[in-house]
Design a protein around this motif. Structure first.
Motif, mmCIF file in Angstrom:
data_model
loop_
_atom_site.group_PDB
_atom_site.id
_atom_site.type_symbol
_atom_site.label_atom_id
_atom_site.label_comp_id
_atom_site.label_asym_id
_atom_site.label_seq_id
_atom_site.Cartn_x
_atom_site.Cartn_y
_atom_site.Cartn_z
ATOM 1 N N PHE A 21 -24.628 32.851 35.991
ATOM 2 C CA PHE A 21 -26.028 32.620 35.617
ATOM 3 C C PHE A 21 -26.196 31.213 35.040
ATOM 4 O O PHE A 21 -27.123 30.479 35.409
ATOM 5 C CB PHE A 21 -26.489 33.669 34.593
ATOM 6 C CG PHE A 21 -27.974 33.672 34.405
ATOM 7 C CD1 PHE A 21 -28.788 34.455 35.204
ATOM 8 C CD2 PHE A 21 -28.566 32.842 33.463
ATOM 9 C CE1 PHE A 21 -30.171 34.421 35.062
ATOM 10 C CE2 PHE A 21 -29.941 32.807 33.314
ATOM 11 C CZ PHE A 21 -30.743 33.605 34.114
ATOM 12 N N ILE A 22 -25.273 30.824 34.180
ATOM 13 C CA ILE A 22 -25.330 29.477 33.594
ATOM 14 C C ILE A 22 -25.216 28.424 34.698
ATOM 15 O O ILE A 22 -25.945 27.436 34.721
ATOM 16 C CB ILE A 22 -24.183 29.290 32.573
ATOM 17 C CG1 ILE A 22 -24.402 30.195 31.365
ATOM 18 C CG2 ILE A 22 -24.085 27.829 32.136
ATOM 19 C CD1 ILE A 22 -23.205 30.270 30.413
ATOM 20 N N ALA A 23 -24.293 28.657 35.639
ATOM 21 C CA ALA A 23 -24.013 27.653 36.668
ATOM 22 C C ALA A 23 -25.160 27.461 37.650
ATOM 23 O O ALA A 23 -25.411 26.342 38.096
ATOM 24 C CB ALA A 23 -22.749 28.041 37.429
ATOM 25 N N TYR A 24 -25.867 28.544 37.994
ATOM 26 C CA TYR A 24 -26.839 28.470 39.082
ATOM 27 C C TYR A 24 -28.289 28.257 38.651
ATOM 28 O O TYR A 24 -29.147 28.068 39.503
ATOM 29 C CB TYR A 24 -26.790 29.749 39.922
ATOM 30 C CG TYR A 24 -25.568 29.853 40.796
ATOM 31 C CD1 TYR A 24 -25.504 29.178 42.017
ATOM 32 C CD2 TYR A 24 -24.474 30.617 40.410
ATOM 33 C CE1 TYR A 24 -24.388 29.268 42.815
ATOM 34 C CE2 TYR A 24 -23.351 30.716 41.210
ATOM 35 C CZ TYR A 24 -23.314 30.038 42.408
ATOM 36 O OH TYR A 24 -22.209 30.122 43.196
ATOM 37 N N GLU A 30 -27.622 16.040 28.127
ATOM 38 C CA GLU A 30 -28.542 15.814 29.254
ATOM 39 C C GLU A 30 -27.832 15.183 30.444
ATOM 40 O O GLU A 30 -28.361 14.290 31.107
ATOM 41 C CB GLU A 30 -29.733 14.962 28.807
ATOM 42 C CG GLU A 30 -30.535 15.659 27.718
ATOM 43 C CD GLU A 30 -31.738 14.872 27.258
ATOM 44 O OE1 GLU A 30 -31.829 13.667 27.568
ATOM 45 O OE2 GLU A 30 -32.603 15.475 26.599
ATOM 46 N N LEU A 31 -26.622 15.659 30.707
ATOM 47 C CA LEU A 31 -25.858 15.122 31.828
ATOM 48 C C LEU A 31 -26.201 15.823 33.152
ATOM 49 O O LEU A 31 -25.807 15.361 34.215
ATOM 50 C CB LEU A 31 -24.351 15.264 31.565
ATOM 51 C CG LEU A 31 -23.822 14.436 30.392
ATOM 52 C CD1 LEU A 31 -22.333 14.667 30.188
ATOM 53 C CD2 LEU A 31 -24.079 12.952 30.638
ATOM 54 N N PHE A 32 -26.911 16.967 33.066
ATOM 55 C CA PHE A 32 -27.281 17.668 34.292
ATOM 56 C C PHE A 32 -28.648 17.223 34.770
ATOM 57 O O PHE A 32 -29.482 16.789 33.985
ATOM 58 C CB PHE A 32 -27.329 19.177 34.060
ATOM 59 C CG PHE A 32 -25.980 19.780 33.794
ATOM 60 C CD1 PHE A 32 -24.926 19.597 34.682
ATOM 61 C CD2 PHE A 32 -25.763 20.552 32.663
ATOM 62 C CE1 PHE A 32 -23.682 20.164 34.447
ATOM 63 C CE2 PHE A 32 -24.521 21.116 32.421
ATOM 64 C CZ PHE A 32 -23.478 20.927 33.307
ATOM 65 N N GLU A 33 -28.874 17.404 36.097
ATOM 66 C CA GLU A 33 -30.210 17.182 36.621
ATOM 67 C C GLU A 33 -31.113 18.214 35.970
ATOM 68 O O GLU A 33 -30.655 19.276 35.552
ATOM 69 C CB GLU A 33 -30.229 17.410 38.134
ATOM 70 C CG GLU A 33 -29.553 16.314 38.912
ATOM 71 C CD GLU A 33 -29.491 16.640 40.398
ATOM 72 O OE1 GLU A 33 -30.323 17.438 40.864
ATOM 73 O OE2 GLU A 33 -28.609 16.121 41.058
ATOM 74 N N LYS A 34 -32.403 17.939 35.932
ATOM 75 C CA LYS A 34 -33.330 18.838 35.251
ATOM 76 C C LYS A 34 -33.235 20.269 35.761
ATOM 77 O O LYS A 34 -33.188 21.213 35.008
ATOM 78 C CB LYS A 34 -34.761 18.336 35.423
ATOM 79 C CG LYS A 34 -35.214 17.499 34.263
ATOM 80 C CD LYS A 34 -36.709 17.646 34.038
ATOM 81 C CE LYS A 34 -37.141 16.955 32.773
ATOM 82 N NZ LYS A 34 -37.747 15.653 33.006
ATOM 83 N N LYS A 35 -33.209 20.430 37.109
ATOM 84 C CA LYS A 35 -33.267 21.784 37.658
ATOM 85 C C LYS A 35 -31.859 22.310 37.958
ATOM 86 O O LYS A 35 -31.325 22.118 39.035
ATOM 87 C CB LYS A 35 -34.086 21.763 38.941
ATOM 88 C CG LYS A 35 -34.571 23.126 39.308
ATOM 89 C CD LYS A 35 -35.524 23.090 40.467
ATOM 90 C CE LYS A 35 -35.883 24.517 40.830
ATOM 91 N NZ LYS A 35 -35.826 24.773 42.216
ATOM 92 N N GLY A 36 -31.259 22.958 36.997
ATOM 93 C CA GLY A 36 -29.932 23.519 37.207
ATOM 94 C C GLY A 36 -28.884 22.436 37.316
ATOM 95 O O GLY A 36 -29.141 21.272 37.086
#
Ligand code: HEM
Length: 102
Positions: free
Chosen positions: A31-34, A75-81
């Protein structure tokens, strides 16, 4: 926490396959990953009960959750997942796009 999603699987934006293949198992890490952070609020409507007997979080899961948390905070991930294209590739959707960048 136990969630009842049997009647909702067909409406899941990620398709029914991931839910059916993870039925009865701990899906916290998946769930966290996707999902983007906004997906968490959807869980409440499916909550049925707590299941704590024999529940143990593996060291690998603990590490993964710690790192995912830290990367989100920074904030190293893209906004959407995050990791979405690679994850889709791993789930066999590559046939539709022909490439993990599709
Ligand atoms: C059990 C409760 C679950 C709920 C309530 C849920 C909810 C959602 C929601 C709300 C979205 C749309 C997110 C957005 O705004 O982009 C979504 C997308 C998705 N979910 Fe789930 N999900 C669940 C479980 C899972 C599991 C276990 C997996 C994988 C093992 C999964 C894989 C996906 C994928 C691949 C997408 C599509 C991502 C995209 O391409 O945008 N979901 N889910």
């Amino acid at each position: 926490m136990v969630y009842y999603v049997s009647e909702w699987v067909k409406d899941h934006p990620g398709g029914d396959a991931p839910l059916l293949s993870f039925a009865g198992r701990d899906v916290t890490d998946a769930f966290i990953a996707y999902h983007p952070g906004t997906a968490w609020k959807h869980l409440d409507q499916f909550f049925t009960s707590y299941y704590v007997k024999d529940f143990v979080v593996s060291e690998i899961s603990k590490d993964y959750r710690r790192i995912a948390n830290e990367f989100t905070r920074l904030e190293l991930f893209e906004k959407k997942g995050h990791g979405r294209k690679l994850d889709k590739y791993a789930m066999g959707e590559r046939g539709q796009s022909g490439s993990i960048d599709g």
